[in-house]
Design an enzyme around this catalytic site. Structure first.
Site, short mmCIF file in Angstrom:
data_model
loop_
_atom_site.label_atom_id
_atom_site.label_comp_id
_atom_site.label_asym_id
_atom_site.label_seq_id
_atom_site.Cartn_x
_atom_site.Cartn_y
_atom_site.Cartn_z
N LEU A 35 -26.76 16.36 -8.77
CA LEU A 35 -27.48 17.53 -8.28
C LEU A 35 -26.97 17.88 -6.88
O LEU A 35 -26.59 17.02 -6.09
CB LEU A 35 -28.97 17.24 -8.24
CG LEU A 35 -29.67 17.13 -9.60
CD1 LEU A 35 -31.09 16.61 -9.43
CD2 LEU A 35 -29.68 18.47 -10.32
N GLY A 37 -24.38 19.94 -6.53
CA GLY A 37 -23.08 20.55 -6.78
C GLY A 37 -22.03 20.18 -5.74
O GLY A 37 -22.14 19.18 -5.02
N VAL A 180 -9.98 28.77 4.94
CA VAL A 180 -11.11 28.06 5.55
C VAL A 180 -11.02 26.56 5.30
O VAL A 180 -11.11 25.74 6.24
CB VAL A 180 -12.44 28.61 5.02
CG1 VAL A 180 -13.60 27.78 5.55
CG2 VAL A 180 -12.62 30.07 5.43
N VAL A 234 5.34 26.03 -0.47
CA VAL A 234 5.77 24.70 -0.89
C VAL A 234 6.56 24.83 -2.18
O VAL A 234 6.12 25.46 -3.14
CB VAL A 234 4.55 23.78 -1.10
CG1 VAL A 234 4.97 22.45 -1.72
CG2 VAL A 234 3.82 23.54 0.22
N ARG A 267 -10.28 27.88 -4.41
CA ARG A 267 -11.10 27.31 -5.48
C ARG A 267 -11.11 28.26 -6.67
O ARG A 267 -10.94 29.47 -6.52
CB ARG A 267 -12.53 27.05 -4.98
CG ARG A 267 -12.58 26.02 -3.85
CD ARG A 267 -14.00 25.66 -3.48
NE ARG A 267 -14.71 24.98 -4.56
CZ ARG A 267 -14.62 23.68 -4.79
NH1 ARG A 267 -13.84 22.91 -4.06
NH2 ARG A 267 -15.31 23.14 -5.77
N HIS A 438 -31.73 31.50 28.99
CA HIS A 438 -30.62 31.10 29.86
C HIS A 438 -30.79 29.64 30.27
O HIS A 438 -31.91 29.21 30.58
CB HIS A 438 -30.61 31.98 31.12
CG HIS A 438 -29.58 31.56 32.12
ND1 HIS A 438 -28.24 31.85 31.97
CD2 HIS A 438 -29.69 30.83 33.27
CE1 HIS A 438 -27.56 31.36 33.00
NE2 HIS A 438 -28.42 30.74 33.80
#
Length: 460
Positions: A35, A37, A180, A234, A267, A438
């Site tokens: 569970l 994923g 990414v 490559v 992916r 700040h």
């Protein structure tokens, strides 16, 4: 008979199951592995665990205020052990949430036989059951996309599935892919003192991000000692000799020696158990075609998350789960893709939402741009993290926020303010009229918004 059956227990699937159960739907969830994923097990959470630990090591090692830092050593086994504990805790939490909502969880691969009918494979703990449901949500996620000529052996050639569980510190790493995943992993390897080369076919890294973000990131990547081979591909990988052969756009070949190759070429959606042609399910390339309510062309069948295309992000999958379940319950709302934030934990942290400057111009908007460098932000200076900026793109006449791009410390947290403001249909002015505490990096968002209006206080 279930009201709702969900195939896939990632951040889209388990959220859909919980939402359905909360609304009173009798709900089933089928998951073939763990569970949570990819996100919880081999993606977002493991990456961030390693990121924060190696960042701590790197900061301490390079601190001007700590004595004895020369003797610091990194225990990668301890890092991986902590990562596993975090993952186990979060997966256990998801399990408890589903149980408390009385969601029936089946362990196995679900196959959609027809709308409303799902078979759970015979090798599973469910023992080869067939489930019936009024509505079905497909949330089968994605897997590493690997070019056909590359063989993943799990040792010399890896994807993040293996790399995030490895206790080996490689001396020389070649990362294939400057997106990414590639840039996040390159950062982790570099901070554990590996020699890193990133090979990217495109002329720039992070091709989907704003040009100024890409420029700063490329500069900081190289300052960190990561070599960039851009516009290169490559050609061959030799495990026996520990060599990667690349070629530039002119066909000029070069050899890189290494002891690890990480394949980070994106992916691909997982469609196991979804026989599209047999079902007559419409596809868009490798992805399931859906409408604005996440409906497929099959009655009562929805698709969410990576398998439905678009940006492959956990929070996008969860948001689509809300849209799909709402539609099942008779409510009609849609998801605006321009309000889905993007987060990158590379050598510098990136948080972005909406259009880049280039995209806004190409879309025909009349724009104004406001920027503020973190070198002028007191909090960033105090954290010794003053590299970066905030950039705001707004429609020139109305002040509509078209895009916000932040690179620097806490960027992935800060971008939430912009997303909230955009969701509430706020204007650029709203980003500076709200008082910021700040000293915090959030003041840079205010200053960039002021700069958009020609009113920046701390920018020359």
């Amino acid at each position: 008979m279930y009201d709702l059956a969900v195939i896939g227990g990632g951040p889209g699937g388990y959220v859909a199951a919980i939402l359905g159960a909360q609304a009173g739907l009798k709900t089933a969830l089928i998951e073939k592995k763990a569970l949570g994923g990819t996100c919880l097990n081999t993606g977002c959470i493991p990456t961030k665990c390693l990121y924060y630990d190696v960042q701590l090591y790197n900061n301490a090692k390079n601190s001007e205020s700590l004595s004895g830092r020369e003797g610091l050593e990194l225990d990668l086994s301890a890092l991986v052990y902590r990562k596993r504990r975090v993952v186990e805790s979060l997966v256990g939490g998801v399990t408890s949430l589903l149980k408390s909502r009385k969601v029936d969880v089946y362990s196995g691969t679900g196959k959609l036989l027809k709308p409303g009918t799902i078979a759970v494979d015979e090798d599973s703990e469910a023992g080869g059951r067939t489930l019936e449901a009024s509505s079905v949500i497909l949330a089968t996620g994605s897997k590493p996309a690997v070019p056909g000529f590359i063989h993943i052996d799990g040792e010399f050639v890896q994807t993040t599935d293996q790399a995030l569980d490895s206790t080996r510190v490689p001396k020389k790493v070649v990362v294939i892919g400057g997106g990414v995943i590639g840039m996040e992993m390159a950062n982790i390897y570099r901070k554990i003192d590996s020699n890193v080369t990133v090979v990217e076919m495109l002329p720039d890294i992070l091709g989907t991000e704003d040009k100024d973000v890409r420029s700063i990131m490329a500069r900081e990547v190289q300052n960190a000692g990561i070599a960039l081979q851009l516009g290169a591909s490559v050609q061959e990988i030799s495990k026996d000799s520990g060599e990667v052969f690349i070629a530039d756009q002119n066909g000029q070949r070069e050899k890189i020696n290494c002891d690890l190759v990480l394949v980070a070429t994106g992916r691909a959606p997982v469609t196991t158990g979804i026989p599209a042609s047999e079902l007559g399910l419409k596809m868009e390339g490798p992805f399931i075609k859906v409408d604005g309510f996440q409906q497929t062309n099959l009655t009562g069948v929805y698709a969410i998350g990576d398998v439905a295309g678009g940006v492959m992000l956990a929070h996008k999958a969860s948001a689509e789960a809300e849209v799909a379940v709402d539609h099942i319950l008779g409510q009609k709302r849609t998801l605006d893709p321009c309000k889905i934030p993007r987060c990158i934990w590379g050598v510098a942290e990136v948080g972005a939402v909406g259009l880049s400057e280039e995209e806004a111009k190409e879309a025909g908007y009349s724009i104004k741009v406001g920027t503020f460098p973190l070198s002028a932000n007191g909090a960033a200076q105090s954290m010794n993290s003053s590299v970066g900026m905030v950039k705001i793109i707004g429609e020139a006449e109305t002040g509509e926020i078209l895009g916000v791009h932040i690179i620097g410390p806490h960027a992935t947290d800060l971008i939430a303010e912009a997303v909230t403001t955009m969701t509430m249909e706020g204007a650029v002015e709203d980003l500076y009229q709200a008082i910021k505490p700040h000293p915090t990096v959030s003041e840079a968002v205010m200053e960039a918004a002021l700069d958009w209006n020609g009113l920046a206080i701390h920018k020359l």
